[in-house]
Design a protein around this motif. Structure first.
Motif, PDB file in Angstrom:
ATOM      1  N   TYR A 145      -5.688   0.417   4.284  1.00 29.62           N
ATOM      2  CA  TYR A 145      -4.821   1.497   4.699  1.00 29.62           C
ATOM      3  C   TYR A 145      -5.249   1.718   6.393  1.00 29.62           C
ATOM      4  CZ  TYR A 145      -2.978   3.089   0.460  1.00 29.62           C
ATOM      5  OH  TYR A 145      -1.954   3.262  -0.783  1.00 29.62           O
TER       6      TYR A 145
ATOM      7  N   GLY B 279      -4.510   7.093   4.050  1.00 31.54           N
ATOM      8  CA  GLY B 279      -5.323   6.432   2.886  1.00 31.54           C
ATOM      9  C   GLY B 279      -5.148   7.565   1.733  1.00 31.54           C
ATOM     10  N   LEU B 280      -5.490   7.043   0.596  1.00 36.56           N
ATOM     11  CA  LEU B 280      -5.451   8.014  -0.658  1.00 36.56           C
ATOM     12  C   LEU B 280      -6.446   9.052  -0.380  1.00 36.56           C
ATOM     13  CD1 LEU B 280      -5.596   4.998  -3.196  1.00 36.56           C
ATOM     14  CD2 LEU B 280      -3.522   6.312  -2.502  1.00 36.56           C
ATOM     15  N   SER B 281      -6.045  10.188  -0.945  1.00 37.99           N
ATOM     16  CA  SER B 281      -6.748  11.437  -0.922  1.00 37.99           C
ATOM     17  C   SER B 281      -6.984  11.904  -2.486  1.00 37.99           C
ATOM     18  CB  SER B 281      -6.230  12.514   0.091  1.00 37.99           C
ATOM     19  OG  SER B 281      -5.059  12.620  -0.655  1.00 37.99           O
ATOM     20  N   ASN B 282      -6.600  11.335  -3.337  1.00 41.32           N
ATOM     21  CA  ASN B 282      -6.630  11.678  -4.610  1.00 41.32           C
ATOM     22  C   ASN B 282      -8.146  11.587  -5.267  1.00 41.32           C
ATOM     23  OD1 ASN B 282      -4.282   9.821  -4.015  1.00 41.32           O
ATOM     24  ND2 ASN B 282      -3.498  10.547  -6.242  1.00 41.32           N
TER      25      ASN B 282
ATOM     26  N   LEU C 227       0.857  -1.190  -0.001  1.00 42.95           N
ATOM     27  CA  LEU C 227      -0.149   0.066   0.044  1.00 42.95           C
ATOM     28  C   LEU C 227       0.781   1.303  -0.038  1.00 42.95           C
ATOM     29  CD1 LEU C 227      -2.913  -0.793   2.589  1.00 42.95           C
ATOM     30  CD2 LEU C 227      -2.866  -0.760   0.034  1.00 42.95           C
ATOM     31  N   ILE C 228       2.010   1.150   0.794  1.00 46.27           N
ATOM     32  CA  ILE C 228       2.915   2.249   0.778  1.00 46.27           C
ATOM     33  C   ILE C 228       3.474   2.651  -0.944  1.00 46.27           C
ATOM     34  CG2 ILE C 228       5.127   3.175   1.562  1.00 46.27           C
ATOM     35  CD1 ILE C 228       4.537   1.830   4.267  1.00 46.27           C
TER      36      ILE C 228
ATOM     37  N   LYS D 108       0.814   3.822  -2.978  1.00 45.29           N
ATOM     38  CA  LYS D 108       0.638   5.580  -3.020  1.00 45.29           C
ATOM     39  C   LYS D 108       1.819   6.333  -3.664  1.00 45.29           C
ATOM     40  CE  LYS D 108      -0.732   6.817   1.195  1.00 45.29           C
ATOM     41  NZ  LYS D 108      -0.743   7.177   2.491  1.00 45.29           N
ATOM     42  N   GLU D 109       3.125   5.710  -3.495  1.00 40.34           N
ATOM     43  CA  GLU D 109       4.013   6.215  -4.128  1.00 40.34           C
ATOM     44  C   GLU D 109       3.931   6.289  -5.671  1.00 40.34           C
ATOM     45  OE1 GLU D 109       7.582   4.387  -2.749  1.00 40.34           O
ATOM     46  OE2 GLU D 109       7.358   5.108  -0.805  1.00 40.34           O
TER      47      GLU D 109
ATOM     48  N   GLU E 243      -9.354   1.312   1.349  1.00 40.45           N
ATOM     49  CA  GLU E 243      -9.711   2.350   2.447  1.00 40.45           C
ATOM     50  C   GLU E 243      -9.747   1.487   3.680  1.00 40.45           C
ATOM     51  OE1 GLU E 243     -13.189   4.911   4.313  1.00 40.45           O
ATOM     52  OE2 GLU E 243     -12.983   4.763   2.268  1.00 40.45           O
TER      53      GLU E 243
ATOM     54  N   GLU F 180      -1.911   3.209   8.116  1.00 36.63           N
ATOM     55  CA  GLU F 180      -1.418   4.153   7.151  1.00 36.63           C
ATOM     56  C   GLU F 180      -2.377   5.089   6.829  1.00 36.63           C
ATOM     57  OE1 GLU F 180       1.761   4.665   5.835  1.00 36.63           O
ATOM     58  OE2 GLU F 180       2.655   3.109   7.232  1.00 36.63           O
TER      59      GLU F 180
ATOM     60  N   ASN G 143      -0.055  12.169  -7.095  1.00 36.44           N
ATOM     61  CA  ASN G 143      -1.082  13.248  -7.039  1.00 36.44           C
ATOM     62  C   ASN G 143      -2.054  13.056  -8.124  1.00 36.44           C
ATOM     63  OD1 ASN G 143      -0.251  14.368  -4.536  1.00 36.44           O
ATOM     64  ND2 ASN G 143       1.552  15.593  -5.707  1.00 36.44           N
TER      65      ASN G 143
END
Length: 292
Positions: A222, A229-232, A194-195, A198-199, A219, A227, A203
């Motif tokens: 994470y 979570g994604l905010s995209n 998951l990390i 995200k990388e 969700e 961790e 964005n």
């Protein structure tokens, strides 16, 4: 009844799904009002430089009405009765031209410019989104687990298997080709994956097909791994397809990809599904059916 002249062959093919062509360019059929309106929308979208006229039943004194795209005719209402009025002058302005050679040269230049613009647009679009897809042990986000994650950008792809502490159901193994043994030998810890995901995403806006399913599992993943979570921005392509393509037999990803002529060599494999979804998103954007 629908009459068509000088329209693309693809549009003629679409109409034969619902109507019978009883004479060249003349189609008849018995469809619901919803399908009828959908057909007219499809005609208006794909008619090109051709012309179309539709006649259909309605509740007036004649028992029917009609509409047309012809520039030398106009449909008028005369005390509730539709009439086709012949126009002396076309509604479309006459474009004064030059010689055929000059027109050909101008068309060639415009085509070249349009292709360059399209290439630039496609490049910009393809670099501005990322698609995602996951495989799970089942459909229940409260009990089932993620077993594979895939994501795709223009020139790169992310794919990872996840170690699972539950036995992969046989039907899931048959569908995805993944077994508990494979996940045990090749899978990685969910938190690490998951990390990395995200990388990889950064964005960029995220697209997916029926992506709310993927979003719910990610969700929870994470959250369970503590961790962020994604905010995209996340865009689901399924509602877009349902709105713009009302004539599909169903809205499974396989059916949609076949309709858009997108190849998916390994269905239900997260990376392959993500790549195919990426191509679908690009087609929808280029057709202006999707805005990110």
């Amino acid at each position: 009844m629908i009459t068509l002249t000088k329209v693309p062959n693809s549009l003629r093919g679409d109409l034969t799904k619902w109507c019978q062509e009883i004479q060249t360019g003349v189609y008849v059929g018995n469809v619901s009002a919803k399908i009828r309106d959908g057909l007219w929308d499809r005609i208006m979208r794909d008619i090109g430089n051709g012309q179309a006229t539709m006649v259909y039943n309605t509740n007036n004194e004649l028992g029917y009405t009609f509409k047309t795209t012809r520039s030398d005719r106009d449909v008028i209402d005369y005390d509730g009765i539709p009439l086709m009025m012949h126009l002396v002058v076309s509604n479309k302005a006459v474009k004064h031209g030059f010689s055929d050679a000059a027109k050909f040269h101008k068309a060639k230049i415009m085509t070249h410019k349009r292709l360059k613009t399209t290439d630039k647009l496609e490049k910009a679009l393809s670099e501005s989104i990322v698609s995602i897809d996951i495989e799970t042990t089942g459909l229940d986000v409260t009990k089932d687990q993620i077993i594979a994650i895939g994501a795709a950008k223009k020139n790169s792809c992310f794919y990872s298997l996840i170690k699972s502490n539950t036995i992969v159901p046989e039907k899931i193994s048959d569908l995805t080709g993944l077994t508990s043994t494979i996940l045990s030998d090749e899978g990685m810890d969910l938190k690490v994956v998951l990390i990395q995901l995200k990388e990889f995403i950064g964005n960029l806006p995220i697209v997916g097909y029926n992506v709310r399913f993927d979003e719910a599992f990610l969700e929870k993943g994470y959250k369970d791994t503590h961790e962020l979570g994604l905010s995209n921005k996340i865009v689901d392509l399924m509602p877009v397809i349902k709105k713009t393509n009302k004539f599909l037999d169903n809205y499974r990803l396989k059916t949609v990809l076949e309709d858009y002529k997108i190849s998916n060599l390994h269905p239900h494999r997260a990376d392959s599904d993500a790549k195919a979804t990426f191509e679908l998103a690009i087609q929808l954007i280029k057709k202006q059916d999707l805005k990110i």
